[in-house]
Write an enzyme that holds these catalytic residues in place. Structure first.
Site, PDB file in Angstrom:
ATOM      1  N   LYS A   1       0.171 -30.094   4.184  1.00 30.38           N
ATOM      2  CA  LYS A   1       0.704 -31.758   4.428  1.00 30.38           C
ATOM      3  C   LYS A   1       2.031 -31.219   5.430  1.00 30.38           C
ATOM      4  O   LYS A   1       2.777 -31.926   5.498  1.00 30.38           O
ATOM      5  CB  LYS A   1       1.254 -32.691   3.863  1.00 30.38           C
ATOM      6  CG  LYS A   1       0.041 -32.967   3.252  1.00 30.38           C
ATOM      7  CD  LYS A   1      -1.019 -32.851   3.071  1.00 30.38           C
ATOM      8  CE  LYS A   1      -1.814 -33.646   4.304  1.00 30.38           C
ATOM      9  NZ  LYS A   1      -3.161 -33.705   5.062  1.00 30.38           N
TER      10      LYS A   1
ATOM     11  N   TRP B   1      -2.730 -29.012  12.863  1.00 26.78           N
ATOM     12  CA  TRP B   1      -2.642 -29.634  14.304  1.00 26.78           C
ATOM     13  C   TRP B   1      -2.379 -27.980  15.230  1.00 26.78           C
ATOM     14  O   TRP B   1      -2.584 -27.902  16.159  1.00 26.78           O
ATOM     15  CB  TRP B   1      -1.014 -29.741  14.429  1.00 26.78           C
ATOM     16  CG  TRP B   1      -0.564 -30.157  15.409  1.00 26.78           C
ATOM     17  CD1 TRP B   1      -1.030 -30.041  16.867  1.00 26.78           C
ATOM     18  CD2 TRP B   1       0.732 -30.524  15.864  1.00 26.78           C
ATOM     19  NE1 TRP B   1      -0.425 -30.611  18.294  1.00 26.78           N
ATOM     20  CE2 TRP B   1       1.097 -30.848  17.708  1.00 26.78           C
ATOM     21  CE3 TRP B   1       1.699 -30.830  15.086  1.00 26.78           C
ATOM     22  CZ2 TRP B   1       2.240 -31.230  18.235  1.00 26.78           C
ATOM     23  CZ3 TRP B   1       3.131 -31.084  15.696  1.00 26.78           C
ATOM     24  CH2 TRP B   1       3.119 -31.489  17.058  1.00 26.78           C
TER      25      TRP B   1
ATOM     26  N   HIS C   1      -3.056 -21.109   2.943  1.00 23.72           N
ATOM     27  CA  HIS C   1      -1.876 -22.079   2.274  1.00 23.72           C
ATOM     28  C   HIS C   1      -1.121 -20.823   0.964  1.00 23.72           C
ATOM     29  O   HIS C   1      -0.313 -21.468   0.116  1.00 23.72           O
ATOM     30  CB  HIS C   1      -2.783 -22.888   1.306  1.00 23.72           C
ATOM     31  CG  HIS C   1      -2.897 -24.336   2.249  1.00 23.72           C
ATOM     32  ND1 HIS C   1      -1.558 -24.798   3.000  1.00 23.72           N
ATOM     33  CD2 HIS C   1      -3.614 -25.388   2.151  1.00 23.72           C
ATOM     34  CE1 HIS C   1      -2.764 -25.960   3.658  1.00 23.72           C
ATOM     35  NE2 HIS C   1      -3.581 -26.204   2.809  1.00 23.72           N
TER      36      HIS C   1
ATOM     37  N   LYS D   1       0.374 -40.368  11.105  1.00 28.61           N
ATOM     38  CA  LYS D   1       0.989 -41.253  11.619  1.00 28.61           C
ATOM     39  C   LYS D   1       1.831 -39.613  13.055  1.00 28.61           C
ATOM     40  O   LYS D   1       2.391 -39.894  13.311  1.00 28.61           O
ATOM     41  CB  LYS D   1       2.472 -42.099  11.314  1.00 28.61           C
ATOM     42  CG  LYS D   1       2.024 -42.993  10.656  1.00 28.61           C
ATOM     43  CD  LYS D   1       2.542 -44.082   9.477  1.00 28.61           C
ATOM     44  CE  LYS D   1       4.035 -44.592  10.235  1.00 28.61           C
ATOM     45  NZ  LYS D   1       5.144 -45.033   9.471  1.00 28.61           N
ATOM     46  N   GLY D   2       2.250 -39.125  11.584  1.00 24.76           N
ATOM     47  CA  GLY D   2       2.858 -37.336  12.290  1.00 24.76           C
ATOM     48  C   GLY D   2       4.180 -38.377  13.066  1.00 24.76           C
ATOM     49  O   GLY D   2       4.329 -37.601  13.920  1.00 24.76           O
TER      50      GLY D   2
HETATM   51  P1  A3P Z   1       1.728 -37.746   8.521  1.00 22.43           P
HETATM   52  O1  A3P Z   1       1.103 -37.343   7.241  1.00 22.43           O
HETATM   53  O2  A3P Z   1       2.926 -37.664   8.446  1.00 22.43           O
HETATM   54  O3  A3P Z   1       1.356 -38.463   9.059  1.00 22.43           O
HETATM   55  P2  A3P Z   1      -2.067 -30.648   7.702  1.00 22.43           P
HETATM   56  O4  A3P Z   1      -3.014 -30.632   8.497  1.00 22.43           O
HETATM   57  O5  A3P Z   1      -1.280 -29.645   6.443  1.00 22.43           O
HETATM   58  O6  A3P Z   1      -2.252 -32.121   6.198  1.00 22.43           O
HETATM   59  O7  A3P Z   1      -0.289 -31.806   7.785  1.00 22.43           O
HETATM   60  C1  A3P Z   1      -1.096 -33.328   8.180  1.00 22.43           C
HETATM   61  C2  A3P Z   1       0.389 -34.310   8.454  1.00 22.43           C
HETATM   62  O8  A3P Z   1       0.130 -33.547  10.146  1.00 22.43           O
HETATM   63  C3  A3P Z   1       0.103 -35.674   8.927  1.00 22.43           C
HETATM   64  O9  A3P Z   1       0.843 -36.106   9.019  1.00 22.43           O
HETATM   65  C4  A3P Z   1      -1.018 -36.231  10.605  1.00 22.43           C
HETATM   66  O10 A3P Z   1      -0.416 -36.863  10.589  1.00 22.43           O
HETATM   67  C5  A3P Z   1      -0.227 -34.311  11.219  1.00 22.43           C
HETATM   68  N1  A3P Z   1      -0.993 -34.285  11.879  1.00 22.43           N
HETATM   69  C6  A3P Z   1      -2.192 -33.692  11.923  1.00 22.43           C
HETATM   70  N2  A3P Z   1      -2.701 -33.705  13.075  1.00 22.43           N
HETATM   71  C7  A3P Z   1      -1.635 -33.764  14.086  1.00 22.43           C
HETATM   72  C8  A3P Z   1      -1.222 -33.491  15.069  1.00 22.43           C
HETATM   73  N3  A3P Z   1      -2.146 -32.742  16.334  1.00 22.43           N
HETATM   74  N4  A3P Z   1      -0.196 -33.441  15.632  1.00 22.43           N
HETATM   75  C9  A3P Z   1       1.001 -33.662  14.653  1.00 22.43           C
HETATM   76  N5  A3P Z   1       0.659 -34.161  13.921  1.00 22.43           N
HETATM   77  C10 A3P Z   1      -0.429 -34.397  13.258  1.00 22.43           C
END
Ligand code: A3P
Length: 314
Positions: free
Chosen positions: A62, A67, A129, A281-282
């Site tokens: 997370k 991204w 991870h 939400k990011g």
């Molecule tokens: P939030 O839950 O705060 O919105 P992971 O990819 O490691 O599982 O992390 C997930 C987090 O990255 C989530 O944060 C998600 O919304 C955010 N995220 C996913 N894709 C993204 C993107 N393209 N740009 C920015 N944040 C992104």
């Protein structure tokens, strides 16, 4: 995953824990794993043969892993084609980023016998991870590059709480925040403890800046252009012009990925989660909407204690 079944014996002897109500975990060498991820990690340790031109992305859960996958995949695709994908094809619109960049211990080493990756065309792109200490020796010894992404621990925890809540039924409601928070603070969750994970990569990136690029989610959010240029240069694939970098950032943006049909409707077959759960939400600082002042203070204290003297600020 050893042919003689010895991994099973090791698993049975490890300390046990759980995250949320039913996510069983085992602890090995200071880190917590889902048993199947640990089995795959052990197989990966034994079998993964890194190439000098591999690129390995790494992250705690997370922290922006998907991204980073989308960005690196797109950067590599611009130059390479081949296994990474044909140039100019909008492959992110076809599949979730975790399809294009597979996580070694979640999506690659899950079968027995392990897959033969030798036929993959270079440069290969993988994600993990796993903590640095659990990586296969060939990753450490080869010249392959690594990119690590991390994030403010309070936002990481809140993102994780929302993510695992999507597995719960409306009747069940959200998992008690206090219990999940306690587990997070104690480091008892998939690939935790958070700070040990971050510090291992941070320290290695200081020792080997040519091998490990250390990124922060917040920096990428605040200044995507500079950070993505830095990322592309590190990977040896610099941008030709500003337009190119802007387009790539747009293509990998949360807003775009979240609204792609494949991510709105698809389900992650490996962990039976809707792909939509990966795009929320990011927002930097979203923890303020969830954590109590006491929780915030406690995690701040843990953060400053754990990071003291490291030179890292999260
Ligand atoms: P939030 O839950 O705060 O919105 P992971 O990819 O490691 O599982 O992390 C997930 C987090 O990255 C989530 O944060 C998600 O919304 C955010 N995220 C996913 N894709 C993204 C993107 N393209 N740009 C920015 N944040 C992104």
């Amino acid at each position: 995953m050893d042919p003689d079944g010895s991994t099973k014996i090791v698993l049975d002897q490890l300390p046990k824990g759980s995250f949320f109500e039913n996510l069983d975990l085992v602890q090995r060498d200071g880190f917590w794993y889902r048993p199947r991820h640990l089995e795959a990690a052990i197989a990966c340790y034994s079998w993964f043969d890194a190439r000098d031109d591999d690129v390995i992305l790494a992250s705690s859960m997370k922290t922006g892993s998907n991204w980073l996958k989308a960005l690196c995949f797109s950067i590599m695709q611009r130059h390479c084609g081949g296994d990474v994908g044909a140039k100019n094809e909008d492959l992110l619109a076809r599949h979730h980023p975790s399809f294009h960049v597979r996580t070694l211990e979640v999506r690659v080493y899950t079968e027995n016998p392990p897959p033969d990756l030798s036929g993959m065309q270079s440069p290969r792109l993988f994600h993990t991870h796993l903590p640095y200490s659990a990586l296969p020796e060939s990753i450490k010894k080869s010249k392959c590059k690594m990119v690590y992404i991390t994030r403010n621990p309070k936002d990481t925890f809140v993102s994780m709480w929302h993510f695992f809540n999507t597995r719960r039924t409306p009747e069940q409601g959200s998992y008690p925040l206090e219990d999940a928070f306690e587990s997070f603070c104690n480091g008892v969750f998939h690939f935790g403890p958070f700070f040990d994970h971050v510090l291992q990569y941070w320290n290695q990136s200081l020792k080997m800046p040519h091998k490990i690029l250390f990124l922060k989610y917040e920096d990428l959010r605040r200044n995507p252009k500079d950070q993505v240029k830095r990322l592309a240069s590190f990977l040896g694939k610099p941008f030709a012009d500003e337009e190119e970098v802007e387009e790539l950032i747009r293509n990998c943006s949360l807003e775009r990925l979240k609204n792609l049909e494949v991510n709105k409707k698809g389900v992650d077959p490996w962990i039976d989660m809707p792909y939509s759960a990966y795009f929320r939400k990011g927002v930097v600082g979203d923890w303020e909407n969830v954590l109590t002042p006491e929780m915030s203070q406690r995690l701040d204290q843990i953060t400053s204690m754990k990071l003291e003297g490291s030179g890292l600020d999260l």
